[in-house]
Design a protein around this motif. Structure first.
Motif, PDB file in Angstrom:
ATOM      1  N   VAL A   1       0.844  -1.192   0.000  1.00  0.00           N
ATOM      2  CA  VAL A   1       0.000   0.000   0.000  1.00  0.00           C
ATOM      3  C   VAL A   1       0.881   1.244   0.000  1.00  0.00           C
ATOM      4  N   ASP A   2       0.616   2.146  -0.931  1.00  0.00           N
ATOM      5  CA  ASP A   2       1.321   3.424  -1.003  1.00  0.00           C
ATOM      6  C   ASP A   2       0.637   4.384  -0.028  1.00  0.00           C
ATOM      7  N   PRO A   3       1.395   5.057   0.870  1.00  0.00           N
ATOM      8  CA  PRO A   3       0.751   6.017   1.779  1.00  0.00           C
ATOM      9  C   PRO A   3      -0.119   7.036   1.048  1.00  0.00           C
ATOM     10  N   ALA A   4       0.261   7.363  -0.177  1.00  0.00           N
ATOM     11  CA  ALA A   4      -0.510   8.321  -0.959  1.00  0.00           C
ATOM     12  C   ALA A   4      -1.865   7.774  -1.369  1.00  0.00           C
ATOM     13  N   ASN A   5      -2.072   6.469  -1.201  1.00  0.00           N
ATOM     14  CA  ASN A   5      -3.347   5.832  -1.506  1.00  0.00           C
ATOM     15  C   ASN A   5      -4.027   5.297  -0.249  1.00  0.00           C
ATOM     16  N   LEU A   6      -3.549   5.744   0.925  1.00  0.00           N
ATOM     17  CA  LEU A   6      -4.056   5.240   2.200  1.00  0.00           C
ATOM     18  C   LEU A   6      -4.715   6.368   2.985  1.00  0.00           C
ATOM     19  N   LEU A   7      -5.957   6.121   3.405  1.00  0.00           N
ATOM     20  CA  LEU A   7      -6.680   7.093   4.221  1.00  0.00           C
ATOM     21  C   LEU A   7      -6.883   6.495   5.606  1.00  0.00           C
ATOM     22  N   ILE A   8      -6.537   7.245   6.646  1.00  0.00           N
ATOM     23  CA  ILE A   8      -6.705   6.801   8.028  1.00  0.00           C
ATOM     24  C   ILE A   8      -7.998   7.407   8.563  1.00  0.00           C
ATOM     25  N   SER A   9      -8.804   6.594   9.228  1.00  0.00           N
ATOM     26  CA  SER A   9     -10.108   7.067   9.661  1.00  0.00           C
ATOM     27  C   SER A   9     -10.503   6.438  10.991  1.00  0.00           C
ATOM     28  N   GLY A  10     -11.473   7.061  11.672  1.00  0.00           N
ATOM     29  CA  GLY A  10     -11.951   6.494  12.913  1.00  0.00           C
ATOM     30  C   GLY A  10     -13.014   7.354  13.558  1.00  0.00           C
ATOM     31  N   ASP A  11     -13.734   6.770  14.504  1.00  0.00           N
ATOM     32  CA  ASP A  11     -14.746   7.505  15.244  1.00  0.00           C
ATOM     33  C   ASP A  11     -14.411   7.499  16.725  1.00  0.00           C
TER      34      ASP A  11
END
Length: 367
Positions: free
Chosen positions: A181-191
């Motif tokens: 996975v390229d960091p440029a294609n990775l989204l970090i998310s959470g609630d």
């Protein structure tokens, strides 16, 4: 035996009796909550769902072990959800015990890494977290070339003290990058707590916490970060703690209790990684080199509102020009996920604003 089940073995017959005796009170308390000020502008389904949540949160004789026992372990919840929705059961179990569940196809070209909420002491839930992620995954298939969604099934307090959860988040990141996975294609998310963990992971990348393994070296910034009601501050003196105590689906005292549990054993050096708003402002210098854009949704009537807003509009927006902060009118804590729990997922205007933002973010990635 799962991590949560290890903590459930201590539920005695006396405690089980206590659970039953409290449930006898459910009709009376439920009706009072149903017609409360907080539910005046809600549909009957949402009022019922939020009332039940508030009931569970306000039982004075229950502790977090009891609530965890009632909710159950993620271990059987995830495969049941996947099978019900005709999804492949795809779980990555890492050497250090970290567990990741894919909601939809396992893919490494474009990925959302999700951290669930629950004050670090409650598990990933089917009706809210998994249903929410599955809905996002399906919508992004329509508007983009598709995105992989993977949820971290982190260990829970008080059986596993913080920063165990940050260590597992870091292990999940390392795992995904090693898979290509390229960091440029990775989204970090959470609630909620997962929103705080999103920023804690970025802080670890910038300022490695010595008590857990070192972070990976990023070849580029993360594509983005999307958080819902990020629980980044434990400050119980902010105005929203008093204004929204009887309006939120979770009362102020419960946040204080969860903060107390999560903070047990946390050193001064570890504190900013648990409660990101505690980090010195200068610690966030360079955040623009870690993440490209940020989206945050906060509920108007949630107890932690002011802490979330102050953090997003403060250290985050100061570094990330492309920051979107949405205030949900009459929205509770993690309002979008509560809508899914009530069977109203996808009906919120703010849900569709998040979909639009995610679609734009991943289309931007493919340009």
């Amino acid at each position: 035996m799962s991590k949560l089940e290890q903590g459930q073995r201590g539920i005695s017959l006396a405690v089980r009796y206590k659970i039953i005796s409290e449930y006898v009170k459910l009709p009376y308390v439920f009706v009072n909550n149903f017609f409360s000020e907080a539910n005046k502008k809600r549909t009957w389904r949402r009022a019922a769902s939020d009332s039940l949540l508030r009931f569970l949160c306000t039982r004075p004789s229950w502790d977090i072990h009891i609530v965890a026992y009632m909710l159950g372990s993620t271990a059987p919840v995830y495969p049941r959800f996947a099978q019900k929705n005709k999804l492949d059961v795809l779980t990555d179990k890492l050497d250090d015990g970290t567990i990741l569940h894919w909601v939809g196809p396992r893919r490494y070209d474009r990925v959302v890494l999700y951290f669930h909420g629950g004050g670090y002491c409650l598990p990933l839930l089917a009706e809210s977290h998994l249903a929410f992620l599955h809905s996002l995954q399906r919508e992004l298939e329509k508007s983009t070339d598709g995105v992989g969604f993977v949820a971290l099934d982190y260990s829970l307090t008080p059986n596993f003290q913080y920063p165990t959860q940050l260590r597992e988040a870091n292990a999940a990141l390392v795992h995904l990058l090693e898979k290509g996975v390229d960091p440029a294609n990775l989204l970090i998310s959470g609630d909620s707590a997962g929103g705080a963990l999103t920023f804690a992971l970025m802080l670890h990348v910038m300022h490695p916490l010595a008590s857990i393994p070192a972070p990976p070296v990023l070849s580029s910034p993360f594509l983005g970060a999307a958080v819902i009601s990020p629980w980044v501050s434990f400050d119980s003196t902010l105005p929203s703690n008093f204004e929204n105590d009887k309006k939120d689906c979770v009362p102020a005292k419960v946040y204080e209790t969860m903060a107390f549990i999560a903070s047990a054993g946390v050193s001064d050096a570890e504190r900013p990684y648990l409660e990101p708003s505690c980090a010195s402002d200068v610690w966030w210098d360079g955040l623009e080199n870690i993440v490209g854009r940020v989206y945050a949704s906060v509920g108007e009537v949630e107890v932690p509102r002011d802490g979330s807003v102050n953090f997003i509009d403060g250290p985050v927006r100061k570094r990330i020009q492309d920051t979107t902060l949405m205030m949900e009118a009459n929205g509770t804590h993690f309002d979008m996920l509560n809508a899914f729990a009530a069977g109203e997922g996808g009906e919120s205007a703010h849900y569709w604003k998040l979909i639009q933002w995610l679609s734009e973010t991943f289309r931007q990635d493919s340009d």
